[in-house]
Design an enzyme around this catalytic site. Structure first.
Site, mmCIF file in Angstrom:
data_model
loop_
_atom_site.group_PDB
_atom_site.id
_atom_site.type_symbol
_atom_site.label_atom_id
_atom_site.label_comp_id
_atom_site.label_asym_id
_atom_site.label_seq_id
_atom_site.Cartn_x
_atom_site.Cartn_y
_atom_site.Cartn_z
ATOM 1 N N THR A 1 0.823 -1.211 0.000
ATOM 2 C CA THR A 1 0.000 0.000 0.000
ATOM 3 C C THR A 1 0.859 1.264 0.000
ATOM 4 O O THR A 1 0.705 2.152 -0.839
ATOM 5 C CB THR A 1 -0.937 0.013 1.221
ATOM 6 O OG1 THR A 1 -1.786 -1.143 1.158
ATOM 7 C CG2 THR A 1 -1.784 1.264 1.245
ATOM 8 N N LYS B 1 8.029 1.594 12.423
ATOM 9 C CA LYS B 1 7.924 2.046 13.816
ATOM 10 C C LYS B 1 8.443 1.016 14.810
ATOM 11 O O LYS B 1 9.044 1.364 15.827
ATOM 12 C CB LYS B 1 6.488 2.430 14.151
ATOM 13 C CG LYS B 1 5.456 1.332 14.041
ATOM 14 C CD LYS B 1 4.571 1.519 12.840
ATOM 15 C CE LYS B 1 3.528 0.418 12.702
ATOM 16 N NZ LYS B 1 2.696 0.592 11.498
ATOM 17 N N GLY C 1 1.750 8.585 10.102
ATOM 18 C CA GLY C 1 1.371 8.564 8.687
ATOM 19 C C GLY C 1 1.659 9.874 7.991
ATOM 20 O O GLY C 1 2.810 10.285 7.851
ATOM 21 N N ILE D 1 0.820 12.940 8.979
ATOM 22 C CA ILE D 1 0.946 14.133 9.826
ATOM 23 C C ILE D 1 2.423 14.477 10.002
ATOM 24 O O ILE D 1 3.196 13.666 10.505
ATOM 25 C CB ILE D 1 0.317 13.902 11.213
ATOM 26 C CG1 ILE D 1 -1.145 13.464 11.085
ATOM 27 C CG2 ILE D 1 0.409 15.168 12.059
ATOM 28 C CD1 ILE D 1 -1.780 13.067 12.398
ATOM 29 N N ASP E 1 1.200 -1.043 18.396
ATOM 30 C CA ASP E 1 1.495 -0.067 17.347
ATOM 31 C C ASP E 1 1.664 1.334 17.935
ATOM 32 O O ASP E 1 2.644 2.037 17.647
ATOM 33 C CB ASP E 1 0.372 -0.083 16.310
ATOM 34 C CG ASP E 1 0.567 0.946 15.212
ATOM 35 O OD1 ASP E 1 1.353 0.689 14.292
ATOM 36 O OD2 ASP E 1 -0.078 2.017 15.276
ATOM 37 N N LYS F 1 5.148 3.863 18.376
ATOM 38 C CA LYS F 1 5.177 5.236 17.886
ATOM 39 C C LYS F 1 5.494 6.247 18.989
ATOM 40 O O LYS F 1 6.301 7.160 18.788
ATOM 41 C CB LYS F 1 3.835 5.563 17.223
ATOM 42 C CG LYS F 1 3.584 4.768 15.947
ATOM 43 C CD LYS F 1 2.157 4.947 15.448
ATOM 44 C CE LYS F 1 1.932 4.207 14.141
ATOM 45 N NZ LYS F 1 0.511 4.292 13.700
ATOM 46 N N GLY G 1 -2.606 4.926 5.381
ATOM 47 C CA GLY G 1 -3.151 4.947 4.029
ATOM 48 C C GLY G 1 -2.072 5.164 2.988
ATOM 49 O O GLY G 1 -0.964 5.611 3.287
#
Length: 424
Positions: free
Chosen positions: A14, A98, A127, A129, A194, A198, A296
């Site tokens: 992706t 990460k 992502g 940001i 996750d 991060k 995404g």
């Protein structure tokens, strides 16, 4: 004509696909090799030259023509060895990994510095940001001492749907899996791994002290119920999975991930579905919140490509690329154990509907130095059971756990349904 900077990609899923598609719009860079797991997989990507695809990632990191390697597959093995091999071969690195940064960041950054290479990782935190570069540049004059963040879109989606629909965790998880928001094995997301990866790296960068992943307290969302959601709403809160990091007056770091009741007056209470947000507090800036898509194809590609172009713009112009973006931590943060932290708590209890139960709850709290902000008996079920909701004042975690032990051993208390911390 200016020489094009040669790019090698490891991964064409992706994110990798988004990176490839985005890089085609820039004339100063060229993707010359891409490593994938399955060469025979059909890929609907315009302009993709099949001849540059390999199923041997070491062909990418060992290619002498490649200047920058973007690692986009995640995990520790083989990513760690691939990145070190690429650095050893004189390549700069961009990664969205990460887990690798949280567990082996110190070794990786030290190795890169020894070889005078830079590792950029904007996509590994939130992502699309922008966080790392702003913290290291625009916000470099600030002393950041507190972070509150929603860093996992899957869990935020699940909690939002539970809130909106009044549905159970299990039902919403199944829906999220069918829509592709949650993996077949959702453990990494729903158990908080996750977000913990991060916040480990984000806190390290923001505080200028190395945070160890093993010192990050972690708790997931699997025990959150529709009843908790309803009770939170009635009291003026929303339940979110919050990644939190804070320095105390002595410079010790309290870093954790767990569900929280967030007051509706706070910005994070209104961050819904797959959106992520990060609130930073510091001096002199005060409070700022950055929000946007946390995952995404193109949002994450935005951060990866930004890092690639930042490195590409420096190659051939300096012998020491992007000094401000390099790791320069010499101090490891002293952790604060979760037992020593202070929090407010929401407690949901099922108890017998008998005389003195409320008094026993209050007495257990009093004996352990816990004051109650509110205690409400909402309803009596047909089996003579009462639903009791408690909100405490600020108290120590270790004292709260003693009270929970008392409740669990009290014959008048059927079950402690939930214990959720409340954001102050």
């Amino acid at each position: 004509m200016e020489k094009k900077i040669k790019i090698g990609l490891i991964g064409l899923g992706t994110v990798g696909s988004g990176v490839f598609k985005t890089l085609k719009h820039f004339d100063n860079v060229e993707v010359v090799k891409i490593a994938v797991r399955n060469k025979n997989k059909k890929r609907n990507i315009d302009g993709l030259d099949e001849s540059i695809i390999t199923d041997n990632a070491y062909e990418v990191v060992n290619d002498p023509n490649i200047d920058i390697v973007a690692e986009l597959v995640g995990g520790i093995d083989p990513a760690f060895d691939l990145i070190k091999t690429a650095i050893r071969n004189g390549k700069h690195i961009v990664t969205a990994n990460k887990e690798l940064l949280a567990k082996h960041g110190e070794e990786l950054f030290n190795f890169a510095e020894t070889n005078n290479k830079v590792v950029l990782y904007e996509a590994a935190i939130a992502g699309g940001i922008p966080l790392i570069m702003p913290i290291k540049t625009i916000l470099a004059g600030n002393k950041i001492n507190k972070i509150k963040a929603i860093l996992n879109g899957t869990t935020n989606y699940i909690l939002t749907k539970m809130d909106v629909q009044g549905a159970s965790y299990e039902d919403v998880l199944k829906e999220a899996q069918e829509l592709g928001y949650a993996e077949a094995d959702p453990t990494g997301d729903v158990e908080g791994f996750d977000a913990a990866y991060k916040i480990t790296t984000l806190a390290t960068i923001a505080f200028g002290k190395r945070v160890k992943f093993e010192n990050v307290y972690r708790e997931g969302i699997t025990k959150i119920s529709p009843e908790d959601m309803k009770a939170a709403n009635e009291m003026g809160y929303k339940i979110k999975l919050i990644a939190s990091a804070e320095l105390d007056d002595e410079g010790r770091a309290d870093v954790r991930v767990h569900p929280m009741l967030v007051p509706m007056s706070k910005t994070l209470a209104h961050i819904n579905y797959v959106t992520n947000a990060v609130n930073l507090s510091g001096h002199p800036v005060g409070d700022i919140t950055l929000s946007g898509p946390g995952a995404g194809e193109f949002p994450t590609a935005s951060s990866v490509v930004g890092d690639i172009l930042a490195i590409a713009s420096e190659i051939g112009k300096t012998d020491y690329v992007l000094p401000m973006m390099r790791c320069n931590h010499t101090e490891t943060a002293v952790p604060i154990e979760i037992a020593e932290t202070q929090n407010k708590y929401y407690i949901s209890i099922t108890a017998q509907n008998s005389l003195g139960v409320i008094a026993r709850i209050g007495k257990a709290c009093e004996e352990n130095k816990i004051s109650l902000a509110s205690i409400v008996q909402k309803e009596v079920a047909g089996d003579n059971a009462a639903k009791i909701t408690v909100i405490t004042e600020l108290c120590k975690e270790k004292d709260m756990q003693k009270v929970i032990d008392i409740f669990n051993n009290d014959s008048a208390i059927t079950k402690v349904n939930s214990l959720i911390r409340v954001q102050i």
